[in-house]
Write an enzyme that holds these catalytic residues in place. Structure first.
Site, PDB file in Angstrom:
ATOM      1  CB  THR B  11      53.088  23.221  15.605  1.00  0.00           C
ATOM      2  OG1 THR B  11      53.706  22.815  16.732  1.00  0.00           O
ATOM      3  CG2 THR B  11      53.859  23.152  14.438  1.00  0.00           C
ATOM      4  CB  VAL B  12      48.496  23.360  13.010  1.00  0.00           C
ATOM      5  CG1 VAL B  12      47.780  23.733  11.873  1.00  0.00           C
ATOM      6  CG2 VAL B  12      49.172  22.139  13.026  1.00  0.00           C
ATOM      7  CD  GLU B 124      42.909  18.973   1.168  1.00  0.00           C
ATOM      8  OE1 GLU B 124      42.052  19.277   0.302  1.00  0.00           O
ATOM      9  OE2 GLU B 124      43.478  17.959   1.356  1.00  0.00           O
ATOM     10  N   GLY B 129      48.571  16.121   5.670  1.00  0.00           N
ATOM     11  CA  GLY B 129      49.014  17.276   5.917  1.00  0.00           C
ATOM     12  C   GLY B 129      48.733  18.324   4.565  1.00  0.00           C
ATOM     13  CB  ILE B 131      49.012  15.557   0.219  1.00  0.00           C
ATOM     14  CG1 ILE B 131      50.494  15.282   0.859  1.00  0.00           C
ATOM     15  CG2 ILE B 131      48.653  14.999  -0.971  1.00  0.00           C
ATOM     16  CD1 ILE B 131      50.771  13.834   1.296  1.00  0.00           C
ATOM     17  N   GLY B 182      62.464  14.991  16.566  1.00  0.00           N
ATOM     18  CA  GLY B 182      61.023  15.780  16.748  1.00  0.00           C
ATOM     19  C   GLY B 182      60.104  15.207  15.692  1.00  0.00           C
ATOM     20  CG  ASP B 196      48.182  10.080  12.948  1.00  0.00           C
ATOM     21  OD1 ASP B 196      47.774  10.978  13.481  1.00  0.00           O
ATOM     22  OD2 ASP B 196      48.552  10.153  11.843  1.00  0.00           O
ATOM     23  CE  LYS B 200      46.883  12.130   9.889  1.00  0.00           C
ATOM     24  NZ  LYS B 200      48.503  12.071   9.944  1.00  0.00           N
TER      25      LYS B 200
END
Lengths: 403, 403
Positions: B11-12, B124, B129, B131, B182, B196, B200
Site C-alpha cells: 500500500t505505502v 515523518e 501518517g 500529518i 477496510g 500501534d 507512535k
C-alpha cells in the site's frame, strides 16, 4: 558561538530575549552551538533592565560587527526595517523576522538578497504567531500540490467574533472588550478591516504557489458589518461566522485569494478555533486536509517562532535554506467569477420579492424577529449575487459568503 | 539526478511511486533536482504494472548500485527491514521510512548509523501518517521546552469510537463496520489494544525528551472495554471518549507516558478529531498549546510524508539533518502516582457503598438506566482509585480516566 542582535526591544523583541534566556540550555543544544545576545537596538534606553548594557542606538555598530551572525528584526514597518534587513543580508548576516508587513511587501527581493549572500531570511513568526506553518509549507508539505489554504490568521477579529457568538454581543461592544483586554489596538482598523489577515494570506499564497502574490491586489473585507442577528441566523443553520483568509487554485495558473467573513459549518475543524487562537487549514492533492492550530499572537508564542528561525539559521550557517518565492507575479482569479452559496439577511417587507429573485435556496426564519428573515441561496456566481443584491438596495440588511 | 529504491510494493510503497509520478514536476523542483525510481524491491512480480521492469527480488542489487542515493523502506516489521535499513545506511544511502515498529525499536541506533555515514534516517510517516509532526518537533518547536504531547494516533480506534458515539453502537458492532470498510484488520489487536498508538507515542516522546523511550515500558490500555453506556454518561457530562497516547513531563528528569481511553471535554480541540483522522496536541513552555491535524493513515497521505522525507534527503545530500534521540533511556514516571479525576460506572445495587468510598465527587444519573449509575471522582492518585475499585469488585462496571 553565534552572536545575535535584536532590532527593536518592544513586545516581540523582549520576548525573543526572554525565550533565549529561559530556554538557554535547550536552545543552545538544538542550535548545536552556544548563542549569545550581543546587541539590542532600540531608540530608548532601558535603565535597570538586565540587558541594559547590550542596548545600542546605532545600527551600524551591529552591521560592522563581524561577530554578529544572526539578526532578529522585531521592529515592524517597511521603512527603516527594510533598510536594516537589506544591508544585514548584504553583509551575509541572516535575518529572522516577525514583520509580516515587510515580508509581504519585500519577501522575494529579500530572499534573493539572502541567497546571493549565502545567508537566510526566515519569517516563521510573520504568519500564525507561534504556530509552525511557514516551515511545514516549505519543508513538510513538499510532496503536495496545495489546492487551498484557509486560515483564521487574525486573533483580534477571532476574539471579537467569538464574543459575538457566545454572548450575543454586537460588533461595537465586542470590539470595546477586545480593546480593554489589550487584544485590539486603539485604532483597530488593520485588524477589523482584514488588512493584517490579508498580508498573512499573501505570504502563505506566495509560498503555496512559488510566485509572488501582491497583498494589495487581494480582495479584502473586514468584520465591521457583521451583526448579532447574523450570528443568530448562522446558529439556526448550524454555522458559525469566521473571518477567513483563503486561497484556492483556480485552474493551473491562477489563484483565488481573499479575506472575508464566511459562514462555516459548525462541524468543520476550523469552526472550533475560538478566542485569540489562529489556525491554518491546508488541502493538498495527496494528503487531503490538514490543520495547524495555536496561538497566533502574543509575546512569547511569536518570540518562540523567531527563536526557532534563529536555531534554523545556526544549523545552516553559510548554507541557503530552500524557499520557493519568485519575484514573478502570480495571476489572481476574479472573486466575482466564483460560484458559491451565500447567506442573505433581508427586510421582511421585501421578502416575497427577494425570494422570487433568489429562486432555489432556503428560507430561514427565527422566532421573535419581525423585521428580517434569513435566506441561504443555491450556488451562484458572486457577480450574479451582487447584481441581485444591488437591485434590491436597502432591503438587503446583511450578506455573508458560505464556506 | 537522484535514484531512488522503494522496498516493498504494498500500500505505502505503491503510494510513494504514485506520489512521485503524479507530482513529478513539483517534487523535482522542490528537491532541487530530478528524482527517479530505479528499483522496487518485492517478493512478487507485478506483470502489467507500469513499473514492472523496475521490480527486483534481491536487495543486494540495490545495495551495490552506487547510483541509488535514497531508499524508501515501506516493508514494515523489524526483521529484514532492520537488516536492509542498517546496511543501506552503512553504505551512506539515506533511508526514509513509514515503519513505526522499526523506528520505535531501533530509532537511536539507526540514527547513529546514519550520522556516522553522513546520510539520513527520516521517519515523518511513522507517526500521524501524512500529518507533519516529526519535522515540526525537530525543526519548528526547537525554542520550546515541550511539556506534554497528547495524540490521537490510531485512525482505526478513532473511527470505532466515533461510530460508537454517533450511532450508539457497542464496540463489537463498530469494530465489525471498521473491518468491513477496510479501516481495521481482520486481527485488530494491534489497533484496538493500543499497541500501534504506543509505538507512535514512544517515538514522539523520544523526540520530545531527546532520550530513548522504550515502547514496551509504556502503560498501554486499549478500547475493548468501552461500552455504549460509557458514551451515554460521557455525553451527559459534556465529554467524549478518545483513545489518547499521552506524554507529560513529571519533574525535570521523568516523563509520564501512557496510552488509554480518556474522557475529553467536548470543547477541547482534540475532541473534534473524528473518524480516521489523527491529531497531535503539543504544549510548550513558551508557545502554549498547538495542534497538528490530518489523515493519520491511508496510502497517499502516508506516501506523501515518505516523499517529503525523500525531498529533505535530496536537499541535504552528504549532510546530516539534526535530530536529537539519544540511546540513553528516559526515566518513566509510574502511572499509579498520577493524580487525576476518574469516571466510574457502578452497579445500582452498590451505589451507596461506592459513593461513600469515593467521597467528594459527582454522581451522574441517566434516565432509563436502572442497572448502573455514573460517578466522576474528585482528583486522587490512580493507585488510590485502583485500590477502591479493586475492593468493590464486580460492582464496578466501567472506569475511564478524565483528561
Amino acid at each position: 558561538m553565534i552572536k545575535i542582535a535584536v532590532l527593536g526591544y518592544g513586545t516581540v523583541g523582549s520576548g525573543v530575549v526572554e525565550v533565549i534566556e529561559k530556554n538557554r540550555e535547550l536552545v543552545n543544544r538544538r542550535a548545536t552551538q552556544e548563542m549569545e545576545i550581543k546587541y539590542i537596538l532600540d531608540l530608548k534606553d532601558f535603565p535597570g533592565d538586565p540587558y541594559e548594557d547590550k542596548v545600542v542606538h546605532d545600527f551600524n555598530i551591529i552591521l560592522e560587527d563581524d561577530e554578529v551572525g544572526i539578526i532578529c528584526e522585531t521592529m515592524g514597518g517597511t521603512g527603516v526595517a527594510y533598510n536594516f534587513t537589506k544591508s544585514a543580508l548584504q553583509r551575509g548576516k541572516s535575518v529572522c523576522t516577525s514583520n509580516k508587513e515587510l515580508v509581504a511587501r519585500y519577501g522575494p527581493e529579500l530572499l534573493e538578497t539572502a541567497r546571493e549572500n549565502n545567508c537566510n531570511y526566515l519569517f516563521e513568526a510573520s504568519v500564525g504567531g507561534g504556530i509552525p506553518i511557514i516551515r511545514p509549507l516549505n519543508y513538510s508539505l513538499t510532496a503536495e500540490r496545495i489546492e487551498s489554504i484557509t486560515g483564521i490568521l487574525n486573533g483580534t477579529t477571532n476574539y471579537i467574533l467569538t464574543k459575538m457568538e457566545r454572548e450575543g454581543e454586537d460588533f461595537a461592544d465586542a470590539l470595546l472588550k477586545a480593546q480593554e483586554k489589550g487584544y485590539a489596538e486603539r485604532n483597530p482598523e488593520a485588524d477589523v478591516e482584514g488588512y493584517d489577515a490579508c498580508r498573512k494570506i499573501a505570504i502563505l499564497t506566495s509560498l503555496m504557489t512559488g510566485k509572488n502574490v501582491d497583498s494589495e491586489k487581494i480582495y479584502t473585507e473586514g468584520i465591521t458589518g457583521i451583526t448579532s442577528a447574523d450570528f443568530a441566523y448562522a446558529k439556526k443553520c448550524g454555522y458559525t461566522i469566521k473571518l477567513l483568509a483563503r486561497s484556492e487554485m483556480a485552474g493551473s495558473d491562477r489563484v483565488l485569494a481573499m479575506v472575508a467573513p464566511f459562514m462555516v459549518p459548525a462541524e468543520h475543524p476550523i469552526a472550533i478555533v475560538n478566542d485569540v487562537f489562529n489556525a491554518v487549514f491546508v488541502t493538498g492533492n495527496m494528503l487531503g486536509d490538514s490543520m495547524y492550530y495555536g496561538r497566533g499572537a502574543g509575546k512569547l508564542p511569536t518570540a518562540s517562532a523567531v527563536v526557532s528561525d534563529v536555531i534554523d539559521c545556526a544549523r545552516h550557517q553559510g548554507r541557503v535554506i530552500t524557499c520557493f518565492w519568485d519575484k514573478e507575479d502570480m495571476l489572481l482569479a476574479d472573486v466575482a467569477d466564483v460560484e458559491r452559496r451565500f447567506f442573505l439577511r433581508g427586510a421582511q417587507y421585501a421578502k416575497e420579492t427577494i425570494i422570487n429573485m433568489l429562486d432555489g435556496g432556503r428560507k430561514i426564519e427565527l422566532e421573535g424577529r419581525a423585521e428580517d428573515f434569513g435566506y441561504i441561496t443555491s450556488p451562484m456566481t458572486e457577480r450574479k449575487f451582487d447584481d441581485i443584491c444591488n437591485s434590491l438596495g436597502d432591503a438587503i440588511l446583511g450578506r455573508i459568503r458560505i464556506l
